[in-house]
Structure formats: C-alpha cells, structure tokens
Write an enzyme that holds these catalytic residues in place. Sequence first.
Site, PDB file in Angstrom:
ATOM      1  N   HIS A 186       0.923  -1.143  -0.098  1.00 33.08           N
ATOM      2  CA  HIS A 186       0.106  -0.153   0.063  1.00 33.08           C
ATOM      3  C   HIS A 186       0.913   1.235   0.031  1.00 33.08           C
ATOM      4  CE1 HIS A 186      -3.086  -2.583   2.088  1.00 33.08           C
ATOM      5  NE2 HIS A 186      -3.834  -2.300   0.780  1.00 33.08           N
ATOM      6  N   LYS A 219     -16.247  -8.046   5.446  1.00 36.80           N
ATOM      7  CA  LYS A 219     -15.022  -8.408   6.176  1.00 36.80           C
ATOM      8  C   LYS A 219     -14.829  -8.141   7.724  1.00 36.80           C
ATOM      9  CE  LYS A 219     -11.608  -7.417   2.380  1.00 36.80           C
ATOM     10  NZ  LYS A 219     -10.419  -6.605   1.827  1.00 36.80           N
ATOM     11  N   ARG A 274      -2.146  -5.995  -8.405  1.00 36.60           N
ATOM     12  CA  ARG A 274      -1.096  -6.847  -7.964  1.00 36.60           C
ATOM     13  C   ARG A 274      -0.949  -8.073  -9.080  1.00 36.60           C
ATOM     14  NH1 ARG A 274      -3.386  -8.350  -2.359  1.00 36.60           N
ATOM     15  NH2 ARG A 274      -5.040  -8.472  -3.493  1.00 36.60           N
ATOM     16  N   SER A 310      -3.201  -7.662   2.796  1.00 30.29           N
ATOM     17  CA  SER A 310      -3.499  -7.410   4.310  1.00 30.29           C
ATOM     18  C   SER A 310      -3.871  -8.886   5.019  1.00 30.29           C
ATOM     19  CB  SER A 310      -4.574  -6.452   4.634  1.00 30.29           C
ATOM     20  OG  SER A 310      -4.090  -5.167   4.081  1.00 30.29           O
TER      21      SER A 310
END
Length: 159
Positions: free
Chosen positions: A17, A41, A90, A128
Amino acid sequence: MKIAVYPGSFDPVTKGHLDIIERASKLFDHVIVTVMFNQSKAPMFSPDERIALLEKTTSHLSNVSVDKHMGLLIDYLKLKEARILVKGLRAISDFEAEFQMASVNQKLCKEIETVFIMTRTDYMYLSSSIVKEVASFGGDISDFVTEEVKNAIFKKIGG
C-alpha cells in the site's frame, strides 16, 4: 489542483500500500488515502486505528492526507472535489475486479477517471489478509509492514 483518492480497507496498511501511496504522491498534487468500510470483512483494526497507522506510515509525504468514508465512493470523490481514483494492481485477477468497478464508477459519474498503478514485483503476493495470517502463526512480517504496524498487529493478537 489534481486531487486523487486512494481507497481501501487498509487492515492493516502494508508496504505494498505504502509503495502505491508514495508513487501516487509523485503523480498528483494531493492524495487522500481513504479508509473504506467493507461490511463483508471482519477487520482487525477499527477505522480510527487504521487511520492512525496510515497517518504514521505516510507522515513523510507532505501532499498525502488520510480520511475515512462509509458509503458510495463516488459520493466521496464528489464531496472532496476529486476526479481521480487510484487503484493498485497486483495480478490479472485484481485487474478484472478493478476494471469492473472502474466501469461502474464511470457509469455513475463520467468525470471520474481511474488510474491503475502496478505494484512492484516485491509486493505482488502481498495482501493485508496474508499479513494477518502469517502474524497469527507467529511468522516474521517485517518485510510486509512497517515496524509500527508490525507492533500494532502483534499487540492485537497478543504476540
């Protein structure tokens, strides 16, 4: 002034990040890193804790600020008079999901442009979720997060 918004859950903020934030800060006059709420989440850190970690992690960047928002991202961009949305990519799977979201955002507000920044290869695998999983087993996460974030994670999990 070109204002860009970099949204995410940042639970926790990773070096991946930070790499995107640093690179975006060189492209735009001001970057607002925005902690978003994802109801699907279960976060490790509260929004305020994530903001505090982001502020410490980005304190060396004078044109970066940190904020939070609950609701439609497009509404937030309008509120901040920002027209640029920054997203890090990514892998191909990220592109597919982000392209879909960029198309929806463009439909909702034609003035919004999404800028994709490819992650450096050092961080292609990093998320994360992976950081939290490795930490939960006592693994070394020093290459994934800053020292301050690492300490906050281990304090949370009691390690």
